[in-house]
Write an enzyme that holds these catalytic residues in place. Structure first.
Site, PDB file in Angstrom:
ATOM      1  N   LYS A   1      -4.516  -2.018  13.926  1.00  0.00           N
ATOM      2  CA  LYS A   1      -3.826  -0.873  14.524  1.00  0.00           C
ATOM      3  C   LYS A   1      -4.289  -0.706  15.971  1.00  0.00           C
ATOM      4  CE  LYS A   1      -3.138   1.682  10.213  1.00  0.00           C
ATOM      5  NZ  LYS A   1      -3.856   0.847   9.229  1.00  0.00           N
TER       6      LYS A   1
ATOM      7  N   GLU B   1       0.833  -1.209   0.000  1.00  0.00           N
ATOM      8  CA  GLU B   1       0.000   0.000   0.000  1.00  0.00           C
ATOM      9  C   GLU B   1       0.865   1.255   0.000  1.00  0.00           C
ATOM     10  OE1 GLU B   1      -0.907   1.971   3.308  1.00  0.00           O
ATOM     11  OE2 GLU B   1      -0.925   0.306   4.735  1.00  0.00           O
TER      12      GLU B   1
END
Length: 306
Positions: A163, A29
């Site tokens: 995360k 990404e």
């Protein structure tokens, strides 16, 4: 096989050749470049992650939006451009058409990278951590588009878990509802990005890349749509103290609420504040976990071709 039939999708010759020749390719990404780290550390990290993929026998395909096209595989100069742009767009699934139409410089999120990788025929994608259900989502309804993408797009995502600024438990519940398997690589517990443990269990544990590749292949043979999450704990020597991280995350969340930061701006703001509150330690940990994920993703991509 040609990927140039679409005026909006450009695949680098090296990536095209690898796909045609059935060699392993790993998608990467670009929001980690545009929004995840400060310049020039972002550029250094992106180039370093690509090097790790190559060292492990695969071809890197960093995905981004540049000059009105979705790009699958970019040059070192283009990574520099992504990392130094003053106002890059954070591009998820909903933003792709607008970003292409507007000719913007855009970093692709997990969702947009998965979608683009699937368009190009890439099966494995390495990132830092996936998005998920935000803390306080019962009030804000803030749930990352990454989770819906995992439910519908057949790409395996190698990450260091969710995360740690997010609600890990609710994210795992949401993934279970969507039917997305979460495989712990040599762990029974979902890693928490900067730390190896979260107290939440993964749906399955597998200890070899051959086993992971077998599960992915069986899912395809069964016609099961959607992706697979491979949760790869940050190497122990680079992991941070969990209590220190929770204190920093708590402070960052309070600041975000005071400043009214929400939506797609929340994650980069929170990660940035956590990095500031912990000094360089969290940034260093972020770099190391992404490299570790790129290594494992390359090995899985290779195993899928055996």
């Amino acid at each position: 096989m040609s990927f140039e039939s679409s005026p909006y999708l450009g695949v680098a010759p090296e990536v095209t050749a690898a796909l045609v020749e059935a060699r392993p390719v790993v998608a990467l990404e670009s929001t980690i470049i545009t929004h995840g780290m400060p310049y020039p550390r972002n550029v250094e990290t992106a180039l370093g992650v690509e090097a790790v993929v190559r060292q492990n026998g695969a071809v890197p395909a960093t995905i981004a939006v540049l000059d009105g096209r979705l790009r699958v595989g970019v040059s070192a100069d283009e990574i520099e451009r992504l990392g130094s742009d003053r106002a890059p767009m954070k591009v998820s699934r909903r933003d792709l058409a607008f970003a292409i139409h507007s000719g913007l410089v855009g970093g692709t999120t997990v969702a947009a990278t998965m979608l683009t990788a699937a368009m190009a025929g890439i099966d494995v994608f390495a990132t830092g951590g996936i998005g998920g259900v935000h803390r306080g989502a019962t009030e804000s309804f803030d749930v990352s588009a990454d989770l819906q993408e995992l439910a519908r797009t057949d790409v395996t995502v190698v990450c260091a878990g969710v995360k740690s600024i997010l609600d890990i438990g609710l994210t795992l519940e949401y993934l279970e509802t969507l039917g997305v398997p979460v495989i712990g690589f040599r762990t029974d517990e979902m890693p928490a990005f900067y730390t190896t443990r979260s107290t939440y269990r993964v749906s399955q544990r597998l200890d070899t890349t051959a086993d992971i590749a077998s599960v992915i292949q069986i899912r395809k043979l069964l016609g099961l749509a959607g992706g697979v999450v491979v949760a790869n704990p940050i190497p122990a020597e680079h992991a941070m103290d969990r209590e220190v991280m929770e204190q920093a995350i708590g402070a960052a969340l309070a600041e975000a609420q005071i400043q009214g930061v929400s939506g797609k701006d929340a994650t980069p703001f929170l990660l940035g504040r956590v990095a500031e509150l912990t000094g360089s330690e969290s940034l260093d940990a972020n770099v190391e976990l992404v490299k570790s994920n790129a290594r494992l993703a390359s090995q899985i991509a290779t195993a899928l071709l055996v």
